[in-house]
Motif scaffolding. Sequence first.
Motif, PDB file in Angstrom:
ATOM      1  N   GLY A   1       0.683  -0.805  -0.008  1.00 43.33           N
ATOM      2  CA  GLY A   1      -0.057   0.089   0.312  1.00 43.33           C
ATOM      3  C   GLY A   1       1.352   1.461  -0.281  1.00 43.33           C
ATOM      4  N   LEU A   2       2.506   1.059  -0.411  1.00 41.59           N
ATOM      5  CA  LEU A   2       2.691   2.536  -0.600  1.00 41.59           C
ATOM      6  C   LEU A   2       2.865   3.277  -2.052  1.00 41.59           C
ATOM      7  CD1 LEU A   2       6.073   0.714   1.756  1.00 41.59           C
ATOM      8  CD2 LEU A   2       4.896   2.746   2.525  1.00 41.59           C
ATOM      9  N   ARG A   3       2.644   4.422  -1.430  1.00 42.66           N
ATOM     10  CA  ARG A   3       2.983   4.955  -2.007  1.00 42.66           C
ATOM     11  C   ARG A   3       4.776   5.588  -3.149  1.00 42.66           C
ATOM     12  NH1 ARG A   3       0.413  10.166  -3.594  1.00 42.66           N
ATOM     13  NH2 ARG A   3       0.973  10.582  -6.462  1.00 42.66           N
ATOM     14  N   ALA A   4       4.067   5.270  -4.624  1.00 45.22           N
ATOM     15  CA  ALA A   4       5.758   4.959  -5.453  1.00 45.22           C
ATOM     16  C   ALA A   4       5.667   6.093  -6.429  1.00 45.22           C
ATOM     17  CB  ALA A   4       6.064   3.560  -6.328  1.00 45.22           C
TER      18      ALA A   4
ATOM     19  N   PHE B   1       9.693   3.418  -6.484  1.00 40.25           N
ATOM     20  CA  PHE B   1       9.223   2.240  -7.304  1.00 40.25           C
ATOM     21  C   PHE B   1       8.830   1.433  -7.472  1.00 40.25           C
ATOM     22  CE2 PHE B   1      13.909   0.918  -7.767  1.00 40.25           C
ATOM     23  CZ  PHE B   1      13.809  -0.392  -8.231  1.00 40.25           C
ATOM     24  N   LEU B   2       8.258   1.691  -9.100  1.00 35.36           N
ATOM     25  CA  LEU B   2       7.032  -0.436  -8.642  1.00 35.36           C
ATOM     26  C   LEU B   2       8.029  -1.003 -10.045  1.00 35.36           C
ATOM     27  CD1 LEU B   2       4.979  -2.359  -7.378  1.00 35.36           C
ATOM     28  CD2 LEU B   2       3.553  -0.937  -8.874  1.00 35.36           C
ATOM     29  N   PRO B   3       8.797  -2.061  -9.545  1.00 39.10           N
ATOM     30  CA  PRO B   3       8.841  -2.303 -11.558  1.00 39.10           C
ATOM     31  C   PRO B   3       7.702  -2.994 -11.753  1.00 39.10           C
ATOM     32  CG  PRO B   3      10.588  -3.006 -10.058  1.00 39.10           C
ATOM     33  CD  PRO B   3       8.919  -1.642  -8.733  1.00 39.10           C
TER      34      PRO B   3
ATOM     35  N   HIS C   1      10.158  -0.517  -4.373  1.00 39.30           N
ATOM     36  CA  HIS C   1      11.145  -1.127  -4.055  1.00 39.30           C
ATOM     37  C   HIS C   1      11.478   0.843  -4.070  1.00 39.30           C
ATOM     38  CE1 HIS C   1      10.132  -4.501  -6.075  1.00 39.30           C
ATOM     39  NE2 HIS C   1      11.388  -4.563  -6.572  1.00 39.30           N
ATOM     40  N   SER C   2      12.915   0.692  -3.526  1.00 37.98           N
ATOM     41  CA  SER C   2      13.749   2.094  -3.449  1.00 37.98           C
ATOM     42  C   SER C   2      15.345   1.518  -3.857  1.00 37.98           C
ATOM     43  CB  SER C   2      13.909   2.934  -2.124  1.00 37.98           C
ATOM     44  OG  SER C   2      14.871   1.612  -1.205  1.00 37.98           O
ATOM     45  N   GLY C   3      15.942   2.460  -4.291  1.00 39.36           N
ATOM     46  CA  GLY C   3      17.088   2.807  -4.995  1.00 39.36           C
ATOM     47  C   GLY C   3      17.202   4.149  -5.438  1.00 39.36           C
ATOM     48  N   ILE C   4      18.635   4.446  -6.147  1.00 35.57           N
ATOM     49  CA  ILE C   4      19.552   5.374  -6.235  1.00 35.57           C
ATOM     50  C   ILE C   4      19.169   5.385  -7.791  1.00 35.57           C
ATOM     51  CG2 ILE C   4      21.415   7.157  -5.735  1.00 35.57           C
ATOM     52  CD1 ILE C   4      21.736   5.985  -3.096  1.00 35.57           C
ATOM     53  N   VAL C   5      18.484   7.134  -8.517  1.00 36.57           N
ATOM     54  CA  VAL C   5      18.903   6.944  -9.910  1.00 36.57           C
ATOM     55  C   VAL C   5      19.866   7.109 -10.005  1.00 36.57           C
ATOM     56  CG1 VAL C   5      18.253   8.353 -11.893  1.00 36.57           C
ATOM     57  CG2 VAL C   5      16.365   7.788  -9.481  1.00 36.57           C
ATOM     58  N   VAL C   6      20.898   6.418 -11.340  1.00 34.29           N
ATOM     59  CA  VAL C   6      21.861   7.497 -11.448  1.00 34.29           C
ATOM     60  C   VAL C   6      21.976   7.179 -12.900  1.00 34.29           C
ATOM     61  CG1 VAL C   6      23.072   5.188  -9.712  1.00 34.29           C
ATOM     62  CG2 VAL C   6      22.765   4.371 -11.752  1.00 34.29           C
TER      63      VAL C   6
ATOM     64  N   ILE D   1      18.668   2.811 -12.167  1.00 36.83           N
ATOM     65  CA  ILE D   1      18.221   2.414 -10.849  1.00 36.83           C
ATOM     66  C   ILE D   1      19.360   1.605  -9.956  1.00 36.83           C
ATOM     67  CG2 ILE D   1      16.888   2.811  -8.231  1.00 36.83           C
ATOM     68  CD1 ILE D   1      14.599   2.682 -10.906  1.00 36.83           C
ATOM     69  N   GLU D   2      20.194   1.947  -8.674  1.00 33.95           N
ATOM     70  CA  GLU D   2      21.318   0.599  -8.026  1.00 33.95           C
ATOM     71  C   GLU D   2      20.880   1.446  -7.155  1.00 33.95           C
ATOM     72  OE1 GLU D   2      25.079   1.570  -9.837  1.00 33.95           O
ATOM     73  OE2 GLU D   2      24.445   1.427 -11.349  1.00 33.95           O
ATOM     74  N   ALA D   3      21.489   0.294  -5.835  1.00 30.78           N
ATOM     75  CA  ALA D   3      21.661   0.866  -4.559  1.00 30.78           C
ATOM     76  C   ALA D   3      19.776   0.197  -4.315  1.00 30.78           C
ATOM     77  CB  ALA D   3      21.571   1.499  -3.733  1.00 30.78           C
ATOM     78  N   ILE D   4      19.214  -0.863  -4.957  1.00 29.60           N
ATOM     79  CA  ILE D   4      18.628  -1.343  -4.960  1.00 29.60           C
ATOM     80  C   ILE D   4      18.336  -1.673  -3.232  1.00 29.60           C
ATOM     81  CG2 ILE D   4      16.571  -3.664  -5.718  1.00 29.60           C
ATOM     82  CD1 ILE D   4      17.106  -0.877  -7.176  1.00 29.60           C
ATOM     83  N   ASP D   5      17.107  -2.068  -2.458  1.00 35.33           N
ATOM     84  CA  ASP D   5      16.302  -2.524  -1.068  1.00 35.33           C
ATOM     85  C   ASP D   5      14.849  -2.190  -1.020  1.00 35.33           C
ATOM     86  OD1 ASP D   5      16.129  -2.489   1.107  1.00 35.33           O
ATOM     87  OD2 ASP D   5      16.993  -1.169   1.605  1.00 35.33           O
ATOM     88  N   LEU D   6      14.684  -3.804  -1.389  1.00 34.46           N
ATOM     89  CA  LEU D   6      13.024  -4.152  -0.178  1.00 34.46           C
ATOM     90  C   LEU D   6      12.528  -3.451   0.517  1.00 34.46           C
ATOM     91  CD1 LEU D   6      12.615  -6.985  -2.076  1.00 34.46           C
ATOM     92  CD2 LEU D   6      11.699  -5.624  -2.946  1.00 34.46           C
ATOM     93  N   LYS D   7      13.497  -2.823   1.549  1.00 31.65           N
ATOM     94  CA  LYS D   7      12.915  -2.351   2.639  1.00 31.65           C
ATOM     95  C   LYS D   7      12.814  -0.365   2.174  1.00 31.65           C
ATOM     96  CE  LYS D   7      14.850  -4.801   6.300  1.00 31.65           C
ATOM     97  NZ  LYS D   7      15.637  -5.641   5.916  1.00 31.65           N
ATOM     98  N   VAL D   8      11.056   0.110   2.082  1.00 32.41           N
ATOM     99  CA  VAL D   8      11.624   1.458   2.168  1.00 32.41           C
ATOM    100  C   VAL D   8      10.678   1.867   3.142  1.00 32.41           C
ATOM    101  CG1 VAL D   8       9.909   2.788   0.571  1.00 32.41           C
ATOM    102  CG2 VAL D   8      10.519   1.023  -0.071  1.00 32.41           C
ATOM    103  N   TRP D   9      11.804   2.864   3.888  1.00 29.37           N
ATOM    104  CA  TRP D   9      11.518   3.066   4.637  1.00 29.37           C
ATOM    105  C   TRP D   9      10.129   4.964   4.648  1.00 29.37           C
ATOM    106  CZ3 TRP D   9      13.187   0.602   8.599  1.00 29.37           C
ATOM    107  CH2 TRP D   9      14.037  -0.753   7.875  1.00 29.37           C
TER     108      TRP D   9
END
Length: 209
Positions: A71-74, A176-178, A187-192, A201-209
């Motif tokens: 239910g998180l907003r991407a 972002f949502l694949p 998912h979360s990450g940093i745009v490179v 997008i790198e530094a991928i994490d499934l934990k979205v804070w």
Amino acid sequence: MNKILSLLPGYNCGSCGFKQCRDFAAQITDESSLMRCPFLEREMFRTNLEQLKGLVGQEKNEDKVTGIIDGLRADFSLGPLHSECSCREDIHPLDGSLEIEIGDILRYRPLGCPVTHFAKVIDRSPGIFTVHIVGPLHRLGKNDFSFKDAGLCMILAFEGIVIKGKVPSMCQTVKFLPEHCMMQKVHSGIVVSVEGRRLRIEAIDLKVW
């Protein structure tokens, strides 16, 4: 975003907290965030402000992207590059003993995800494999295909096209949502890298804070 940017003062003064108006435009989500620009309240920009309020309201409805399982907003949904079947992913198997070649089908589980994935290797470099997701098993439609079991893998990067939502800026941390994600998990990450609507997008994490 380009329409919003064209209506901003364009002073790149930093008063909003961003270095450039372009960075500010990418972060505008509602009318209150517009007010971070002190110049929009001036008489000469009143017409622009009214147009911006209309655009923000329209984009807010059209571009809303929400994960189903959490239910998180991407910020946006990420789809495949032209004529490809899914976003590209760079993965790193924790077991480095498996011999993997381009064209192989891998079975693996991403670190932090409970779903077993199947993916086709389209490129490789030492310890890192670029893949297209071809399914959990039911998506493949057959039970007798051959694959290599890569075990647990780290997901290092995604590459694809922004399908819905705003294109982010370089070095921005994003949610972002694949599009191909079976769990529809944010998912979360940093745009490179940003080329038009194409992102890496790198530094991928499934934990979205």
